[in-house]
Design an enzyme around this catalytic site. Structure first.
Site, PDB file in Angstrom:
ATOM      1  N   LYS A  41       0.813  -1.226   0.000  1.00 32.83           N
ATOM      2  CA  LYS A  41       0.000   0.000   0.000  1.00 32.83           C
ATOM      3  C   LYS A  41       0.847   1.277   0.000  1.00 32.83           C
ATOM      4  O   LYS A  41       0.390   2.316  -0.492  1.00 32.83           O
ATOM      5  CB  LYS A  41      -0.955   0.002   1.196  1.00 32.83           C
ATOM      6  CG  LYS A  41      -2.104  -0.980   1.037  1.00 32.83           C
ATOM      7  CD  LYS A  41      -3.107  -0.839   2.163  1.00 32.83           C
ATOM      8  CE  LYS A  41      -4.198  -1.878   2.052  1.00 32.83           C
ATOM      9  NZ  LYS A  41      -5.253  -1.722   3.055  1.00 32.83           N
ATOM     10  N   ASN A  69      -4.841   2.138  -1.810  1.00 27.12           N
ATOM     11  CA  ASN A  69      -5.379   0.779  -1.967  1.00 27.12           C
ATOM     12  C   ASN A  69      -6.157   0.612  -3.274  1.00 27.12           C
ATOM     13  O   ASN A  69      -6.662  -0.461  -3.549  1.00 27.12           O
ATOM     14  CB  ASN A  69      -6.263   0.400  -0.772  1.00 27.12           C
ATOM     15  CG  ASN A  69      -7.635   1.029  -0.868  1.00 27.12           C
ATOM     16  OD1 ASN A  69      -7.771   2.157  -1.322  1.00 27.12           O
ATOM     17  ND2 ASN A  69      -8.656   0.306  -0.458  1.00 27.12           N
ATOM     18  N   ASP A  99     -10.015   2.869   1.830  1.00 27.30           N
ATOM     19  CA  ASP A  99     -10.176   2.237   3.151  1.00 27.30           C
ATOM     20  C   ASP A  99     -10.822   3.208   4.133  1.00 27.30           C
ATOM     21  O   ASP A  99     -11.715   2.851   4.897  1.00 27.30           O
ATOM     22  CB  ASP A  99      -8.810   1.827   3.727  1.00 27.30           C
ATOM     23  CG  ASP A  99      -8.307   0.519   3.134  1.00 27.30           C
ATOM     24  OD1 ASP A  99      -9.128  -0.292   2.688  1.00 27.30           O
ATOM     25  OD2 ASP A  99      -7.071   0.322   3.125  1.00 27.30           O
ATOM     26  N   ALA A 123      -1.179   1.122  15.413  1.00 29.21           N
ATOM     27  CA  ALA A 123      -0.594   2.262  14.678  1.00 29.21           C
ATOM     28  C   ALA A 123       0.007   1.766  13.372  1.00 29.21           C
ATOM     29  O   ALA A 123       0.957   2.358  12.853  1.00 29.21           O
ATOM     30  CB  ALA A 123       0.455   2.962  15.536  1.00 29.21           C
ATOM     31  N   GLY A 151      -0.696   0.261   9.226  1.00 23.43           N
ATOM     32  CA  GLY A 151      -1.244   0.898   8.027  1.00 23.43           C
ATOM     33  C   GLY A 151      -2.719   1.238   8.154  1.00 23.43           C
ATOM     34  O   GLY A 151      -3.152   2.344   7.798  1.00 23.43           O
ATOM     35  N   LEU A 154     -11.589  -3.874  13.208  1.00 23.99           N
ATOM     36  CA  LEU A 154     -11.356  -3.895  11.756  1.00 23.99           C
ATOM     37  C   LEU A 154     -11.285  -5.331  11.242  1.00 23.99           C
ATOM     38  O   LEU A 154     -11.465  -5.592  10.060  1.00 23.99           O
ATOM     39  CB  LEU A 154     -10.058  -3.166  11.380  1.00 23.99           C
ATOM     40  CG  LEU A 154      -9.923  -1.693  11.746  1.00 23.99           C
ATOM     41  CD1 LEU A 154      -8.801  -1.059  10.947  1.00 23.99           C
ATOM     42  CD2 LEU A 154     -11.194  -0.914  11.543  1.00 23.99           C
TER      43      LEU A 154
END
Ligand code: NAP
Length: 290
Positions: A71, A92, A107, A132, A134, A227
């Protein structure tokens, strides 16, 4: 599916890509919207992302998604980069333009649409962000831009949280992100927080792992957003619920980052009805496995 001389090709570059759900998102959308488009995963060996992007350009691929670990590396291969992606420092989605690809980050907007669809507010909130890396970096930027009152960014490696906080605070022009070491979580001020779990801890097959296991921490959380979407319900989510909070996984974030990429490639708006159909298909993958 009809494939002919006019079929547009999109795909995913990353390593590994074997378990990706993105083909299901994009091929389902193409089918529902009647677009002559196929989406396939392309594994890219370490050090070869530049070649991959140049090759895709030469082959007239309409668009690409980019996943771990490329990325950031992909940025130097682009003709142009969207301002949001530049600020986040990660791309992305690549969209074909005359003479090369333009890079975007869907994202962040994907997470925002996912949270909005669940009625989760960012503006004015006190937020605990775990991680912390990506993904957490995009989350920190989203929270700062959308007016979170304060984001406590907790990470195992404090220096990384400090670097991300400095970068995001500089871009938004206020001290929105406060970095902390993960082990110092007991120092969080009293209050009720939205917690966003952005580490890779708890990802299948390590489903019993969680970054913070202390009940006292979860007493402070009114809503938890993980996530991770595999497993369907993480230990973090179970702990949030066990202390009376609401908990959500990251599947809708995956869904919406894909939908936004699809919209960019095809210059269309995907309806909520179509989004819901794709979501139900994605969900089946997990409900049957868990
Ligand atoms: P990454 O850049 O590799 O970052 C990993 C993060 O996890 C870092 O903060 C790292 O801390 C932390 N971590 C890893 N192992 C740890 C441990 N044993 N104890 C404490 N902290 C640990 O990964 P990423 O790309 O940000 O992805 C993070 C998660 O988000 C993954 O699970 C990924 O599947 C998920 N994700 C979901 C979506 C979606 O669409 N739903 C999109 C992107 C990512 P250190 O800095 O100390 O190493």
């Amino acid at each position: 599916m009809k494939i002919d001389g006019k079929t547009n090709v999109c795909g995913l570059i990353g390593n590994p890509v074997e378990h990706t759900l993105s083909p299901m998102i994009h091929n389902t959308l193409a089918g529902r919207l009647g677009h002559n488009l196929v989406y396939v995963p392309f594994p890219v060996e370490p050090g070869r992302v530049g070649e991959a992007v140049r090759g895709a350009d030469a082959l007239h691929l309409l668009g690409l998604n980019v996943t771990v670990p490329y990325k950031s590396d992909v940025i130097e291969t682009l003709k142009e980069i969207d301002e949001l992606a530049r600020n986040i420092g990660a791309v992305n989605t690549l969209v074909r333009t005359e003479g090369g690809y333009k890079g975007y980050n869907t994202d962040m907007e994907g997470l925002y649409r996912a949270m909005s669809s669940e009625g989760i507010r960012i503006e004015g909130e006190q937020i605990v962000l775990l991680g912390a890396g990506g993904a957490a970096r995009a989350v920190a930027y989203l929270c700062a831009v959308k007016g979170a009152e304060r984001v406590y960014m907790l990470n195992r490696t404090f220096d990384k949280a400090q670097t991300v906080a400095e970068e995001v605070n500089r871009v938004v022009g206020r001290e929105a992100i406060l970095p902390m070491a993960m082990k110092d979580y007991t120092g969080l001020p009293e209050g009720k927080y939205l917690a966003i779990q952005g580490t890779s801890v708890g990802l299948a097959p390590h489903t019993e792992d969680v970054v913070i296991a202390d009940d006292a921490f979860y007493e402070k959380i009114h809503t938890g957003f993980d996530l991770i979407y595999s497993p369907w319900e993480t230990k973090f989510m179970r702990l949030v619920k066990g202390h009376g909070g609401h908990a959500y996984n990251g599947l809708k974030m995956l869904l919406y980052q894909g939908i936004i990429a699809y919209e960019l490639w095809n210059d269309v708006q995907v309806s909520e009805e179509d989004a819901q159909v794709v979501y139900e298909r994605l969900k089946e993958q997990f409900i049957s496995k868990d």
